[in-house]
Scaffold this motif. Structure first.
Motif, PDB file in Angstrom:
ATOM      1  N   LEU A  10       6.812  21.602 -29.599  1.00 52.45           N
ATOM      2  CA  LEU A  10       7.286  22.962 -29.838  1.00 52.45           C
ATOM      3  C   LEU A  10       8.803  23.063 -29.893  1.00 52.45           C
ATOM      4  O   LEU A  10       9.359  23.867 -30.641  1.00 52.45           O
ATOM      5  N   PHE A  11       9.490  22.233 -29.099  1.00 55.30           N
ATOM      6  CA  PHE A  11      10.932  22.399 -28.959  1.00 55.30           C
ATOM      7  C   PHE A  11      11.735  21.176 -29.399  1.00 55.30           C
ATOM      8  O   PHE A  11      12.874  20.991 -28.986  1.00 55.30           O
ATOM      9  N   SER A  12      11.146  20.343 -30.239  1.00 55.43           N
ATOM     10  CA  SER A  12      11.871  19.199 -30.784  1.00 55.43           C
ATOM     11  C   SER A  12      12.779  19.650 -31.924  1.00 55.43           C
ATOM     12  O   SER A  12      12.613  20.737 -32.490  1.00 55.43           O
ATOM     13  N   LEU A  13      13.727  18.791 -32.265  1.00 54.53           N
ATOM     14  CA  LEU A  13      14.549  19.049 -33.438  1.00 54.53           C
ATOM     15  C   LEU A  13      13.663  19.084 -34.679  1.00 54.53           C
ATOM     16  O   LEU A  13      12.527  18.616 -34.661  1.00 54.53           O
ATOM     17  N   LEU A  14      14.192  19.628 -35.755  1.00 55.30           N
ATOM     18  CA  LEU A  14      13.401  19.741 -36.977  1.00 55.30           C
ATOM     19  C   LEU A  14      12.991  18.370 -37.499  1.00 55.30           C
ATOM     20  O   LEU A  14      13.774  17.424 -37.482  1.00 55.30           O
ATOM     21  N   PHE A  15      11.767  18.294 -37.975  1.00 54.33           N
ATOM     22  CA  PHE A  15      11.286  17.081 -38.614  1.00 54.33           C
ATOM     23  C   PHE A  15      11.730  17.092 -40.080  1.00 54.33           C
ATOM     24  O   PHE A  15      12.022  18.156 -40.645  1.00 54.33           O
ATOM     25  N   PRO A  16      11.799  15.922 -40.733  1.00 56.64           N
ATOM     26  CA  PRO A  16      12.251  15.873 -42.133  1.00 56.64           C
ATOM     27  C   PRO A  16      11.505  16.834 -43.055  1.00 56.64           C
ATOM     28  O   PRO A  16      12.116  17.501 -43.899  1.00 56.64           O
ATOM     29  N   LEU A  17      10.186  16.927 -42.901  1.00 57.06           N
ATOM     30  CA  LEU A  17       9.417  17.835 -43.759  1.00 57.06           C
ATOM     31  C   LEU A  17       9.783  19.294 -43.496  1.00 57.06           C
ATOM     32  O   LEU A  17       9.765  20.126 -44.416  1.00 57.06           O
ATOM     33  N   GLU A  18      10.118  19.610 -42.246  1.00 62.94           N
ATOM     34  CA  GLU A  18      10.509  20.981 -41.921  1.00 62.94           C
ATOM     35  C   GLU A  18      11.860  21.321 -42.544  1.00 62.94           C
ATOM     36  O   GLU A  18      12.080  22.453 -42.993  1.00 62.94           O
ATOM     37  N   ILE A  19      12.767  20.356 -42.569  1.00 62.52           N
ATOM     38  CA  ILE A  19      14.070  20.587 -43.197  1.00 62.52           C
ATOM     39  C   ILE A  19      13.887  20.888 -44.683  1.00 62.52           C
ATOM     40  O   ILE A  19      14.496  21.812 -45.232  1.00 62.52           O
ATOM     41  N   LYS A  20      13.019  20.121 -45.331  1.00 60.01           N
ATOM     42  CA  LYS A  20      12.738  20.372 -46.746  1.00 60.01           C
ATOM     43  C   LYS A  20      12.094  21.745 -46.937  1.00 60.01           C
ATOM     44  O   LYS A  20      12.389  22.461 -47.902  1.00 60.01           O
ATOM     45  N   GLY A  43      19.279  23.126 -38.761  1.00 63.56           N
ATOM     46  CA  GLY A  43      18.853  22.634 -37.455  1.00 63.56           C
ATOM     47  C   GLY A  43      17.875  23.568 -36.767  1.00 63.56           C
ATOM     48  O   GLY A  43      17.622  24.697 -37.220  1.00 63.56           O
ATOM     49  N   PHE A  44      17.330  23.099 -35.664  1.00 61.49           N
ATOM     50  CA  PHE A  44      16.363  23.865 -34.885  1.00 61.49           C
ATOM     51  C   PHE A  44      17.063  25.020 -34.180  1.00 61.49           C
ATOM     52  O   PHE A  44      18.092  24.838 -33.532  1.00 61.49           O
ATOM     53  N   ASP A  45      16.529  26.218 -34.336  1.00 63.43           N
ATOM     54  CA  ASP A  45      17.069  27.402 -33.671  1.00 63.43           C
ATOM     55  C   ASP A  45      16.362  27.541 -32.322  1.00 63.43           C
ATOM     56  O   ASP A  45      15.298  28.139 -32.221  1.00 63.43           O
ATOM     57  N   GLU A  46      16.951  26.954 -31.309  1.00 59.00           N
ATOM     58  CA  GLU A  46      16.307  26.873 -29.999  1.00 59.00           C
ATOM     59  C   GLU A  46      16.188  28.246 -29.339  1.00 59.00           C
ATOM     60  O   GLU A  46      17.157  29.003 -29.285  1.00 59.00           O
ATOM     61  N   PRO A  47      15.011  28.583 -28.820  1.00 62.90           N
ATOM     62  CA  PRO A  47      14.847  29.870 -28.127  1.00 62.90           C
ATOM     63  C   PRO A  47      15.713  29.922 -26.873  1.00 62.90           C
ATOM     64  O   PRO A  47      16.105  28.890 -26.327  1.00 62.90           O
ATOM     65  N   SER A  48      15.988  31.119 -26.402  1.00 61.80           N
ATOM     66  CA  SER A  48      16.781  31.268 -25.186  1.00 61.80           C
ATOM     67  C   SER A  48      15.990  30.751 -23.987  1.00 61.80           C
ATOM     68  O   SER A  48      14.752  30.674 -24.013  1.00 61.80           O
ATOM     69  N   LYS A  49      16.706  30.405 -22.935  1.00 67.49           N
ATOM     70  CA  LYS A  49      16.056  29.889 -21.732  1.00 67.49           C
ATOM     71  C   LYS A  49      15.097  30.916 -21.143  1.00 67.49           C
ATOM     72  O   LYS A  49      13.997  30.574 -20.687  1.00 67.49           O
ATOM     73  N   SER A  50      15.503  32.186 -21.164  1.00 67.02           N
ATOM     74  CA  SER A  50      14.648  33.236 -20.604  1.00 67.02           C
ATOM     75  C   SER A  50      13.342  33.363 -21.390  1.00 67.02           C
ATOM     76  O   SER A  50      12.276  33.608 -20.813  1.00 67.02           O
ATOM     77  N   THR A  51      13.414  33.182 -22.713  1.00 68.35           N
ATOM     78  CA  THR A  51      12.209  33.250 -23.548  1.00 68.35           C
ATOM     79  C   THR A  51      11.250  32.111 -23.214  1.00 68.35           C
ATOM     80  O   THR A  51      10.034  32.308 -23.105  1.00 68.35           O
ATOM     81  N   ILE A  52      11.808  30.914 -23.046  1.00 68.18           N
ATOM     82  CA  ILE A  52      10.975  29.750 -22.725  1.00 68.18           C
ATOM     83  C   ILE A  52      10.333  29.905 -21.352  1.00 68.18           C
ATOM     84  O   ILE A  52       9.136  29.650 -21.168  1.00 68.18           O
ATOM     85  N   GLY A 206      25.902  17.772 -37.618  1.00 68.00           N
ATOM     86  CA  GLY A 206      26.585  17.088 -38.699  1.00 68.00           C
ATOM     87  C   GLY A 206      26.139  17.623 -40.035  1.00 68.00           C
ATOM     88  O   GLY A 206      25.171  18.359 -40.149  1.00 68.00           O
ATOM     89  N   SER A 207      26.843  17.242 -41.060  1.00 61.83           N
ATOM     90  CA  SER A 207      26.502  17.750 -42.376  1.00 61.83           C
ATOM     91  C   SER A 207      25.236  17.087 -42.895  1.00 61.83           C
ATOM     92  O   SER A 207      24.920  15.954 -42.570  1.00 61.83           O
ATOM     93  N   VAL A 208      24.488  17.813 -43.681  1.00 64.36           N
ATOM     94  CA  VAL A 208      23.253  17.315 -44.269  1.00 64.36           C
ATOM     95  C   VAL A 208      23.357  17.454 -45.776  1.00 64.36           C
ATOM     96  O   VAL A 208      23.636  18.531 -46.289  1.00 64.36           O
ATOM     97  N   ASP A 209      23.151  16.353 -46.452  1.00 65.50           N
ATOM     98  CA  ASP A 209      23.248  16.379 -47.909  1.00 65.50           C
ATOM     99  C   ASP A 209      21.866  16.678 -48.470  1.00 65.50           C
ATOM    100  O   ASP A 209      21.026  15.800 -48.585  1.00 65.50           O
ATOM    101  N   LEU A 210      21.617  17.929 -48.785  1.00 69.42           N
ATOM    102  CA  LEU A 210      20.309  18.355 -49.264  1.00 69.42           C
ATOM    103  C   LEU A 210      20.435  18.929 -50.664  1.00 69.42           C
ATOM    104  O   LEU A 210      21.318  19.723 -50.929  1.00 69.42           O
ATOM    105  N   LYS A 211      19.519  18.524 -51.458  1.00 70.03           N
ATOM    106  CA  LYS A 211      19.538  19.017 -52.830  1.00 70.03           C
ATOM    107  C   LYS A 211      18.149  19.499 -53.208  1.00 70.03           C
ATOM    108  O   LYS A 211      17.166  19.044 -52.672  1.00 70.03           O
TER     109      LYS A 211
END
Length: 211
Positions: A10-20, A43-52, A206-211
């Protein structure tokens, strides 16, 4: 009780397919108005600590939505988006009018590097320091991200063969040994030590080169 594997997913960084998926959603929604859109950060928009904590207190409720935070550039303006991965839609978007600029993407970094190596004052400063420009590796930052002036040549010698006393205090050797292995276990992004567990991630913007 929420298992560590469920929490990690639930709280991992975005997976490659999610970025696409995120870039496709934004391009689809803004194809006409922002045709030359470039992605500086996704990047992953992490929920606030209070929400978690609220969800953990009652995990039978719907978990916090999985969302992405995006910084993009178009027509010399910076845009910020929040995208819902669950619903496949843009939740919010606005033009950023604050100070500084977002991180550069790979194409911009390459262009900036090439420009630096063609800039006569920069080339002159490298030669003045007795360095071979082929050994120089530049680091590119946008204004407002990190601005560090280049020091003068005098008093900045770092090569051991060229240095003269007084030297810095010598660091004495140190050895750390655990003959039976470490006292912690690592499983993906989760680190466990005895009854304690923590979820660690390096969210490098960091920067992401997405096309």
């Amino acid at each position: 009780m929420v298992s560590s594997s469920t929490f990690t997913v639930l709280f991992s960084l975005l997976f490659p397919l999610e970025i696409k998926q995120v870039t496709k959603i934004i391009k689809g929604a803004r194809a006409g108005s922002l045709a030359n859109l470039t992605f500086q950060y996704v990047g992953f928009d992490e929920p606030s600590k209070s929400t978690i904590l609220s969800w953990l207190s009652n995990p039978t409720k719907e978990p916090p939505p999985r969302q992405a935070f995006v910084i993009a550039r178009a027509y010399e303006k910076s845009y910020e988006f929040v995208v819902s991965l669950s619903h496949g839609s843009i939740i919010s978007q606005h033009i950023y009018n604050g100070t500084g600029f977002p991180l550069l993407n790979l194409e911009e970094q390459s262009a900036a590097n090439d420009l630096a190596f063609k800039y006569p004052p920069f080339i002159k400063s490298i030669k003045k320091r007795g360095l071979d420009i082929k050994d120089v590796v530049p680091a590119v930052f946008t204004v407002g991200c990190e601005v560090v002036p280049i020091p003068k040549a005098e008093g900045t010698e770092h090569r051991g063969s060229k240095m003269r006393p007084p030297f810095a205090a010598e660091t004495k050797p140190i050895t750390v040994v655990q003959p039976h292995g470490p006292s912690f276990k690592i499983n993906g992004h989760t680190i466990r030590r005895h009854s304690l567990a923590s979820h660690k991630e390096c969210n490098f913007k960091g920067s992401v080169d997405l096309k």
